[in-house]
Write a protein that holds these residues in place. Structure first.
Motif, short mmCIF file in Angstrom:
data_model
loop_
_atom_site.label_atom_id
_atom_site.label_comp_id
_atom_site.label_asym_id
_atom_site.label_seq_id
_atom_site.Cartn_x
_atom_site.Cartn_y
_atom_site.Cartn_z
N PRO A 94 0.69 -1.20 -0.01
CA PRO A 94 -0.17 0.05 -0.14
C PRO A 94 0.76 1.38 0.01
O PRO A 94 0.31 2.24 -0.28
N ASP A 95 2.16 1.15 0.58
CA ASP A 95 2.80 2.50 0.53
C ASP A 95 3.73 2.74 -0.98
O ASP A 95 4.48 3.52 -0.80
N GLY A 96 3.42 1.65 -1.73
CA GLY A 96 4.02 1.86 -2.96
C GLY A 96 5.48 1.29 -3.05
O GLY A 96 6.17 1.37 -4.20
N SER A 97 6.13 0.82 -2.04
CA SER A 97 7.27 -0.09 -2.14
C SER A 97 7.23 -1.74 -2.67
O SER A 97 5.74 -2.28 -2.62
N ALA A 98 8.07 -2.15 -3.15
CA ALA A 98 7.98 -3.66 -3.74
C ALA A 98 8.34 -4.39 -2.48
O ALA A 98 9.33 -4.28 -1.81
N PHE A 99 7.44 -5.60 -2.22
CA PHE A 99 7.61 -6.59 -1.53
C PHE A 99 8.20 -7.66 -2.29
O PHE A 99 7.60 -8.16 -3.15
N PHE A 100 9.38 -8.50 -1.88
CA PHE A 100 9.99 -9.55 -2.65
C PHE A 100 10.12 -10.77 -1.73
O PHE A 100 10.65 -10.62 -0.53
#
Length: 671
Positions: A589-595
């Motif tokens: 939701p904050d625009g960062s990428a989860f990997f």
């Protein structure tokens, strides 16, 4: 005025006498294709161009000449040069001549009686061991043997001639009066001529260093002394270049000798030049040249002596020339290596190439330089802020080439037929018609249909006209229906590591060229996705380089694709995905990428959410799976069942064929 008549003595036609004499040495378009292959495989343009120039392009005979080949030839020549002989040949030769003169003198003295002969023998026995010192001490000696005296004179006269000939690059023929066989009158005249030339030359160089010389000054000098310069310099700069190169070679020789050898040679040269006044003027010349050409490598060469491994003895001029050749070859090898930042082919000294490797090698370098310039001049490469990129013109050519290869494969099979015949009744008539086939919805061409029936019935003898199905023709119309196409291409680390980067880019270029030239009403958006996804132009996709960051964010790519489709609500939605791995990243939701790997349930859920949104919109997602990955296979099969799209498993050699064929099929309007 009567028209000009063709002269019967001349005939005009295509050239058939072998290779076109006006053709460029390299096919620039073929070079561009080779360059494009490397760029599409992940290299930047500068690296790809450097590799092309290093390897060269094969000519019609299969001969390939690039910088690597020229560098290998230069290294072979350097090894050959290092085996010419030893550098101390001038000193060794002087010692041998002195021993020969002393032997002849002692033999003559042994035949004579008297105190004078015995005293002379005592003088010879007391000579110092140093060759230079012995030659100096014998300068006032009264020789009994004419043969011995002649041999002794050859030591200094020959060295003097070698020194002057080496410095002035082949003056030996112009200064025969300095040779050991010249009589005193000839020697005096030749020495005076050299002294006069040195005075004028030093005056010219000093005037040039102050910026006060004119072309007329140089011309007057050459009018007086031009016969002493066989290399025929055309201006003062060429004169300085030639003289500085020779003077630096002489100094390099001195520095390459051992201290004892250097002392011996300097002593001999001082005696050879000192009496005639040449020594001081030659020294003045060296100082002037050093000031005008400080970059000639003055003072270097101490390690060069260890590199000369030959068994023979080289004279002064030959030894200095060998060291100069080694220095030239070392510089040339560095230039051909192109290893320093910002290196270009203009850094290569073509004159040095010709001097060291021959005219053929120089022509090869000029051809490579011309190729590099022509790629920019003809607009295939563009330079912005010092960086080279493929121009739109070059990308169009690469796309055209890729599409031609795709259609060549399509033509050999049934898959992906690209002759769209369901043009649609809403289109404008093109003026052409074709035979009606079952399922056609185009309007009938009444005139042509009746003509076909009349022609068929003309010879039958029956009255009236009967229309059969085979008589019908339909009007061809331009297709008005458009498609919104989102091509999502995987840019993750595995694509480059597995060699899939180039085929992926070529596929995108082929599709972009097809849309631009055949279906300009369609809206194509390329979406590249790694850990993040982004919209890419054709230029950006071609130039993009792998960043080696793990992550396959298909969720972000499908989100961007959905926004593109919704901007074209009246167009047929087409989503094509090229990937070699299951999703391993998604946006939070904050625009960062989860990997995470293996893929986390959150990533799968976020990706499926985007798939469902596109399914509700009516867009089928067709997946092109590269490689054999069990996890990816399970994922794409599940997406196909959920969305209604299809799954393809093309090889790298026919990826473009699959993608283009599917686009042509999908844009027919089969929601």
């Amino acid at each position: 005025m009567s028209p000009r008549r063709r002269d019967p003595r001349y005939r005009y036609g295509p050239w058939r006498g072998g290779p076109d004499p006006l053709a460029p040495p390299y096919d620039v378009r073929r070079a561009l294709d080779a360059l494009g292959d490397r760029v599409l495989s992940g290299d930047n343009v500068r690296e790809a161009l450097r590799d092309l120039l290093r390897r060269g392009l094969p000519d019609e005979n299969g001969r390939r000449t690039g910088l690597d080949d020229l560098r290998a030839r230069a290294e072979r020549r350097r090894r050959e040069t290092s085996r010419r002989g030893r550098l101390d040949g001038a000193v060794t030769r002087a010692r041998a001549q002195l021993d020969q003169a002393l032997a002849a003198e002692r033999e003559e003295l042994s035949l004579r009686d008297g105190d004078d002969a015995r005293f002379a023998e005592t003088q010879l026995d007391a000579l110092p061991r140093s060759t230079a010192a012995a030659v100096q001490e014998l300068s006032e000696y009264r020789w009994s043997s004419r043969e011995a005296e002649q041999i002794y004179r050859q030591i200094l006269d020959g060295l003097r001639t070698d020194v002057i000939d080496q410095q002035f690059n082949g003056m030996r023929n112009a200064l025969q009066g300095l040779g050991p066989d010249a009589d005193p009158q000839q020697r005096a005249a030749a020495t005076a001529a050299v002294n006069e030339m040195l005075d004028d030359l030093n005056g010219l160089l000093e005037k040039h260093s102050r910026g006060e010389d004119t072309p007329e000054d140089f011309q007057r000098f050459m009018d007086r002394h031009g016969r002493m310069f066989p290399d025929d310099p055309q201006n003062v700069e060429e004169l300085i270049d030639s003289l500085a190169r020779q003077a630096a070679a002489a100094e390099r020789l001195m520095n390459a000798l051992s201290p004892q050898q250097r002392e011996e040679l300097q002593g001999l040269m001082q005696q050879a030049l000192g009496d005639s006044g040449l020594a001081s003027k030659m020294g003045q010349l060296t100082d002037n040249l050093r000031a005008l050409r400080p970059g000639e490598g003055w003072g270097s060469g101490r390690g060069e002596g260890r590199r000369m491994r030959g068994q023979g003895e080289m004279g002064y001029g030959e030894a200095a020339g060998a060291l100069q050749d080694l220095a030239d070859l070392d510089d040339l090898i560095d230039q051909l290596d192109q290893g320093h930042p910002g290196a270009t082919l203009d850094d290569i000294d073509v004159e040095t190439v010709e001097r060291s490797l021959g005219a053929g090698a120089a022509a090869d370098v000029r051809a490579l330089q011309e190729l590099e310039r022509e790629l920019e001049r003809q607009g295939w490469l563009t330079r912005a802020d010092g960086a080279l990129t493929l121009s739109p013109k070059a990308l169009r050519r690469l796309g055209q080439t890729a599409l031609r290869q795709v259609f060549a494969h399509l033509g050999s099979g049934r898959r992906g037929e690209h002759d769209l015949r369901d043009a649609g009744a809403a289109g404008e008539a093109t003026g052409a018609s074709r035979r009606w086939e079952f399922g056609d919805e185009q309007p009938l061409d009444v005139v042509r249909s009746l003509r076909n029936a009349v022609q068929r019935s003309a010879g039958s003898g029956q009255s009236g006209i009967t229309l059969l199905a085979e008589d019908f023709e339909v009007v061809e119309t331009e297709r008005r229906a458009s498609a919104a196409v989102a091509l999502c291409v995987d840019l993750s680390y595995s694509m480059i590591s597995e060699g899939r980067w180039g085929p992926m880019k070529e596929t995108a270029l082929a599709l972009a060229h097809l849309v631009a030239t055949r279906f300009p009403q369609d809206a194509l958006q390329i979406v590249g996705f790694g850990r993040y996804a982004s919209r890419l132009s054709v230029e950006q996709l071609a130039a993009i380089e792998p960043d080696y960051v793990q992550g396959t964010n298909l969720q972000h790519a499908l989100s961007i694709a959905g926004r593109h489709l919704r901007r074209h609500p009246d167009a047929e939605p087409v989503v094509l995905v090229v990937t070699d791995g299951e999703p391993t990243a998604h946006l939070t939701p904050d625009g960062s990428a989860f990997f995470d790997y293996p893929p986390s349930p959150a990533t799968i859920s976020a990706t499926v959410t985007e798939v469902d949104a596109l399914t509700r919109y009516g867009a089928a997602i067709n997946m092109f799976m590269l490689g054999e990955n069990a996890g990816l296979r399970r994922f794409v099969d599940a997406i196909a069942r959920r969305n209604g799209g299809r799954v393809f498993t093309p090889g790298l050699d026919n990826l473009g064929e699959y993608v283009v064929s599917d686009y042509l099929t999908a844009r027919k309007g089969r929601r």
